[in-house]
Design a protein around this motif. Structure first.
Motif, PDB file in Angstrom:
ATOM      1  N   CYS A  65      35.999  35.434  40.792  1.00 28.71           N
ATOM      2  CA  CYS A  65      36.302  36.752  40.697  1.00 28.71           C
ATOM      3  C   CYS A  65      37.955  37.146  40.727  1.00 28.71           C
ATOM      4  O   CYS A  65      38.472  36.665  41.963  1.00 28.71           O
ATOM      5  N   CYS A 101      38.049  38.700  45.075  1.00 25.30           N
ATOM      6  CA  CYS A 101      38.308  37.601  45.933  1.00 25.30           C
ATOM      7  C   CYS A 101      38.113  36.167  45.853  1.00 25.30           C
ATOM      8  O   CYS A 101      38.028  35.681  47.056  1.00 25.30           O
ATOM      9  N   CYS A 146      32.635  39.377  41.533  1.00 24.64           N
ATOM     10  CA  CYS A 146      31.521  38.701  41.671  1.00 24.64           C
ATOM     11  C   CYS A 146      30.382  39.678  42.335  1.00 24.64           C
ATOM     12  O   CYS A 146      30.852  40.439  41.960  1.00 24.64           O
TER      13      CYS A 146
HETATM   14 ZN   LIG Z   1      35.183  39.463  44.167  1.00 26.24          ZN
END
Ligand SMILES: [Zn+2]
Length: 208
Positions: free
Chosen positions: A153, A156, A185
């Protein structure tokens, strides 16, 4: 790994075929994994044929090209029936970009496996809205082995299961538009962040 390492044979010594699916989001390394498996088969002097749909014309017409330019020769097909005709001598059949084939790829893969071939097919399992993207979910159901890969991702750093579209379009696939997506994600995925009203109507028709 769910990739099989045993090559069973029946009583007459003929190889038993099966189907392997390599799926996941964009940027998850599906093509790299397909190429890795096919290369290993080639090293073992197995006869390998590789196909991709004509719709995918991002790069050269005769190579499966992964994003690290790790290319191996392939044949572009305009109809799934060509795969049957062109793979009669093959031990291993690789198919890339499965999401650009229709459901008619299912009986083709089944027939190849029944003929004793190892079939390895890679493709996107979800569209940009996060919906299952036929024929890959159906292929996963009929396959002996399924490998689901993940990207990372960009927001994050978690394993990314989704292809986030970052441009405005209601088209289900944007061929060759890698810049139009980024891996996200589940928590960071926003299925329709900025789709304009008229585009949204088009999207709903596509999905209907
Ligand atoms: Zn994420």
């Amino acid at each position: 790994m769910t990739e099989p390492h045993i090559y069973p044979r029946d009583e007459s010594g003929r190889r038993v075929g099966w189907i392997e699916v390599v799926c996941g989001s964009m940027f998850s390394g599906k093509t790299e994994e397909l190429i890795r498996r096919l290369r290993r088969a080639k090293i073992a002097r197995q006869r390998v044929e590789i196909f991709k749909p004509a719709l995918d014309n991002r790069y050269t017409g005769d190579a499966v090209v992964s994003h690290d330019e790790n290319a191996i020769p392939s044949q572009v097909v305009h109809a799934v029936e060509q795969i049957l005709l062109l793979s009669s001598e093959a031990d291993v059949v690789g198919i890339d970009e499965a999401q650009f084939f229709g459901l008619e790829i299912l009986p083709v893969c089944d027939q190849l496996a029944r003929e004793g071939k190892r079939v390895i097919i890679a493709g996107l399992d979800q569209d940009y809205l996060g919906n299952p993207f036929e024929p890959v979910p159906q292929l996963m159901a009929i396959a002996e082995h399924v490998t689901k890969l993940h990207a990372v991702c960009v927001r994050c750093g978690a394993p990314a299961n989704h292809s986030q579209r970052i441009v405005t379009s209601g088209d289900r696939v944007l061929v060759g538009e890698k810049d139009a997506y980024e891996p996200r994600c589940r928590q960071c995925f926003e299925p329709e962040p900025s789709v304009e009203p008229e585009k949204k109507e088009k999207t709903e028709r596509v999905e209907a």
